[in-house]
Design a protein around this motif. Structure first.
Motif, short mmCIF file in Angstrom:
data_model
loop_
_atom_site.label_atom_id
_atom_site.label_comp_id
_atom_site.label_asym_id
_atom_site.label_seq_id
_atom_site.Cartn_x
_atom_site.Cartn_y
_atom_site.Cartn_z
N TRP A 33 75.39 60.29 93.81
CA TRP A 33 76.24 60.49 93.05
C TRP A 33 75.95 61.94 92.23
CZ3 TRP A 33 81.53 60.00 92.54
CH2 TRP A 33 81.86 58.91 93.13
N GLU A 34 74.95 61.72 91.76
CA GLU A 34 74.59 62.83 90.64
C GLU A 34 74.38 64.15 91.35
OE1 GLU A 34 71.04 61.16 88.51
OE2 GLU A 34 70.91 63.14 87.33
N SER A 35 74.01 64.19 92.44
CA SER A 35 74.00 65.58 93.35
C SER A 35 75.46 66.02 93.77
CB SER A 35 73.17 65.43 94.49
OG SER A 35 73.29 64.28 95.42
N PHE A 36 76.23 64.95 93.93
CA PHE A 36 77.67 65.25 94.49
C PHE A 36 78.31 65.79 93.41
CE2 PHE A 36 82.09 63.47 94.81
CZ PHE A 36 82.41 64.60 95.77
N LEU A 37 78.32 65.27 92.39
CA LEU A 37 79.20 65.49 90.98
C LEU A 37 78.50 66.84 90.33
CD1 LEU A 37 80.03 62.36 89.44
CD2 LEU A 37 81.46 63.80 90.61
N GLY A 38 77.09 66.95 90.73
CA GLY A 38 76.43 68.02 89.99
C GLY A 38 76.77 69.27 91.08
N PHE A 39 76.97 69.17 92.15
CA PHE A 39 77.67 70.29 92.81
C PHE A 39 78.91 70.80 92.34
CE2 PHE A 39 79.86 71.41 96.60
CZ PHE A 39 78.99 72.78 97.18
N ILE A 40 79.62 69.69 91.96
CA ILE A 40 81.14 70.27 91.54
C ILE A 40 81.15 70.83 90.17
CG2 ILE A 40 83.26 69.30 91.24
CD1 ILE A 40 82.96 67.10 93.47
N PHE A 41 80.25 70.16 89.42
CA PHE A 41 80.65 70.49 87.75
C PHE A 41 79.35 71.22 87.27
CE2 PHE A 41 83.03 66.84 88.36
CZ PHE A 41 84.31 67.33 88.00
N GLY A 42 78.47 71.62 88.00
CA GLY A 42 77.26 72.38 87.67
C GLY A 42 76.31 71.24 87.09
N ARG A 43 75.03 71.63 86.51
CA ARG A 43 73.97 70.63 86.25
C ARG A 43 73.72 70.72 84.76
NH1 ARG A 43 71.12 67.06 88.71
NH2 ARG A 43 71.68 66.89 90.74
N GLU A 44 74.64 71.32 84.02
CA GLU A 44 74.10 71.42 82.54
C GLU A 44 74.35 70.39 81.82
OE1 GLU A 44 77.51 73.76 83.30
OE2 GLU A 44 76.03 74.11 84.77
N GLU A 45 75.44 69.60 81.86
CA GLU A 45 75.77 68.39 81.09
C GLU A 45 75.65 67.06 81.77
OE1 GLU A 45 79.99 68.55 80.34
OE2 GLU A 45 80.04 69.85 82.14
N ASP A 46 75.77 66.18 81.13
CA ASP A 46 75.68 64.63 81.55
C ASP A 46 76.71 64.67 82.85
OD1 ASP A 46 73.93 63.64 80.10
OD2 ASP A 46 75.33 62.83 78.47
N ILE A 47 75.98 64.33 83.94
CA ILE A 47 76.83 64.11 85.23
C ILE A 47 77.43 62.71 85.34
CG2 ILE A 47 76.98 64.05 87.82
CD1 ILE A 47 77.11 66.87 86.12
N ILE A 48 76.36 61.83 85.13
CA ILE A 48 76.95 60.45 85.45
C ILE A 48 76.94 59.65 84.22
CG2 ILE A 48 75.71 58.18 86.38
CD1 ILE A 48 76.83 60.30 88.39
#
Lengths: 252, 372
Positions: free
Chosen positions: A29-44
């Motif tokens: 999930w982290e990598s999928f959502l990170g891919f969409i929203f970038g890594r700067e903030e809380d993803i999960i």
């Protein structure tokens, strides 16, 4: 035809396995959502793992649908019996109100009485889902051809035997369709339970809205949508299996 | 009380609200009798049937089965002792054929093994192979097959009494005829007491031992079919049975009972090979010709036969299966065949086309003379 059913079950099983892998492996999930929203903030959503949220969510939906199933079928049976027929209209009207009444409003009214948490949510979902089950029970029982009823009476079934051995088995697939509709709608609707602290997949959605974090919202929304799709297919498979062999014989 | 009377109806009345459906119905049905209730729609025939197994309750009068009032029984228990067949049959779609037939035996809590044997016996009785049909579902059956299963189901617990509400009504005419004949065979074997409702007069004439004609909630006439056809009680019955009642009546009689047997001296026949005998039999006009095996091959009309002609040239060869009639044919069928062949007498053959007798138009004519 037989092959087709087999494939249906395989496809549902694969989806369930995939779904379990996704919710149990937060890294994915982290990598999928990170891919969409970038890594700067809380993803999960950080306060609970997805598996717990899905568990809470399913608890709300299953309990409320089970209660609606019991109440809906019993009411449906009662109003189609000779002694309950007078109540058919009124029961239909009352349950229709139950469905048109917004679940959010039910929550607002229920919280002062039963408190926060799962209880008001289950109540709202229960009221919301009783109508499809009741309607389908009534339809299934009313649509039994009169000649089948007549021959059952003429052969010496008692009222209860007729209900259990003839009418309910014939109506079962239709009742099951009502259960499926209720269950799937409830998966979506149960997200509002998070407002009153019932947990479930609504929690990251609400939290994401409050904190302006679309990644949280997407997490809850995607998972509950996926859950609804799988539940729909799973229950449809059961329904198909219940459409007793006589209907399969017809279509094969 | 007469012990033979299976069913007695005494002055039975029934009304639906204002409308009187039955205005005092009395008749009885003897043990083993096939009684047909017939009349125009709304005459009360189906109502009468439903009163017997308490699908409906009468307003007045008494209904006795084997001397006991139907009110002495719980309706469900009463119905399990009475076979019931309706027009649309009403097989349960979610049950296999075997389960459908087993419904009443399982309500009566028979042992599984006994039920299985009974199902197979009944399937064979109605002419369906148990191995093929046992596990089928009703929607895999044709109309005729479903009707047979309906009869098998009604006979499942071997009830002494059978109620049938237009049992052959939903089947196409061709299959209806076959089913009627088969049902008669079963009935002759099992000797059930049957009450059958129909609006089809031909069916009633074919099946009934006794016909009860009803109109507007009353019985108009009770009697054997041949008597009703020959002596209609009033103008209603006369109109109901139709102007062709003389011919209809012929379907009550079988060739076997009215033919001249081949063994009697009146019948003229000759083996084809036996030419010499032809001359000695010439005093009669017709001669049936058979081969050595006794199989019908043709006939000779001596009217057009000259002394000098060879015998072979005088023979009109026929296909026995198309020309001759069989002993189990009705006189109505025989008459029809005589008219279409343009002859006054026909040979009667057995299933192997062997000549066994002769049926004459003059015999049939005598039976069509009616009293007005």
């Amino acid at each position: 035809m037989r092959r087709m059913r087999y494939l249906g079950w395989i496809s549902v099983s694969i989806q369930i396995v995939l779904f379990s892998i996704i919710i149990l492996h937060m890294k994915l999930w982290e990598s999928f959502l990170g891919f969409i929203f970038g890594r700067e903030e809380d993803i999960i959503y950080p306060r609970a793992p997805l598996s717990i949220l899905v568990g809470e969510h399913l608890f709300l939906v299953i309990v409320s649908t089970l209660l609606a199933l019991i109440a809906g079928t019993l009411l449906g049976i009662y109003v189609t019996r000779p002694r309950g027929r007078d109540f058919l209209t009124i029961v239909n009207d009352v349950t229709a109100i139950g469905q048109t009444f917004p679940p959010v409003a039910v929550l607002a009214l229920a919280v002062p009485i039963v408190g926060f948490g799962a209880k008001p949510t289950i109540l709202a979902l229960f009221l919301y889902s009783i109508l499809p089950i009741l309607r389908n029970t009534v339809t299934g029982l009313e649509n039994i051809p009169p000649d089948i009823r007549e021959s059952a009476i003429g052969m010496g079934f008692t009222g209860l035997q007729r209900l259990l051995r003839v009418e309910l088995p014939i109506a079962l697939p239709v009742i099951m369709a009502g259960i499926r509709i209720s269950f799937v709608i409830n998966i979506g609707t149960a997200t509002i339970g998070a407002v009153v602290g019932a947990g479930g997949l609504g929690t990251p959605i609400i939290s994401g809205l409050v904190r302006n974090n679309p990644s949280f919202v997407l997490e809850g929304a995607l998972v509950s949508a996926f859950l609804a799709i799988i539940a729909d297919q799973f229950l449809a498979q059961i329904e198909r299996a219940m459409r007793a062999p006589y209907e399969r014989a017809l279509s094969s | 009380m007469n012990k033979n009377r299976m069913i007695v109806l005494e002055n039975v009345t029934k009304s639906y609200g204002e409308k009187a459906a039955l205005q005092g119905i009395s008749f009885d049905v003897e043990n083993g009798e096939l009684c047909v209730l017939i009349g125009p729609s709304g005459c009360g025939k189906s109502t009468t049937l439903k009163l017997i197994n308490r699908m409906l309750e009468p307003d007045g009068g008494e209904i006795l089965i084997e001397g006991r009032s139907v009110r002495d029984f719980k309706p469900e228990l009463l119905r399990r002792k009475i076979g019931y067949v309706i027009q649309s049959i009403g097989l349960f779609p979610h049950m296999k054929v075997s389960q459908n037939i087993a419904v009443v035996p399982s309500l009566l809590k028979w042992e599984r093994k006994r039920i299985g044997e009974r199902v197979d016996y009944l399937l064979e009785l109605v002419g369906l192979d148990p191995a093929i049909y046992r596990d089928k579902y009703p929607n895999e059956l044709s109309g005729g097959e479903a009707q047979r299963i309906g009869v098998a189901r009604a006979l499942a617990s071997d009830p002494p009494l059978l109620l049938m509400d237009e049992p052959f009504g939903a089947v196409d005419p061709l299959n209806r005829e076959i089913l009627q004949v088969e049902f008669l065979k079963i009935q002759r074997k099992l000797k059930k007491t049957v009450i059958l409702v129909t609006h089809d007069l031909d069916e009633a004439i074919k099946l009934a031992d006794k016909i009860v004609i009803m109109d507007m909630g009353r019985i108009v006439q009770i009697g054997q079919p041949e008597n009703i056809l020959s002596k209609p009680a009033n103008s209603f019955v006369r109109n109901f049975v139709g102007t062709d009642r003389a011919i209809k009546r012929l379907s009550r009689f079988q060739v076997a009972d009215y033919m001249n047997r081949a063994s009697s001296t009146t019948i003229r026949r000759l083996k084809e090979s036996n030419y010499k005998e032809a001359a000695s039999r010439r005093e009669s006009r017709f001669l049936w010709i058979t081969d050595e095996m006794g199989i019908l091959t043709g006939w000779i009309d001596f009217k057009n036969f000259k002394e000098s002609d060879r015998l072979e040239e005088g023979i009109t060869h026929v296909d026995p299966s198309n020309f001759a009639v069989r002993a189990e044919f009705t006189l109505k069928e025989s008459l029809s065949r005589m008219l279409s062949q343009g002859v006054r007498s026909l040979p009667v053959t057995d299933e192997k086309n062997r000549l066994i007798g002769e049926i004459n138009l003059s015999t049939i004519e005598k039976l069509t003379e009616l009293e007005e």
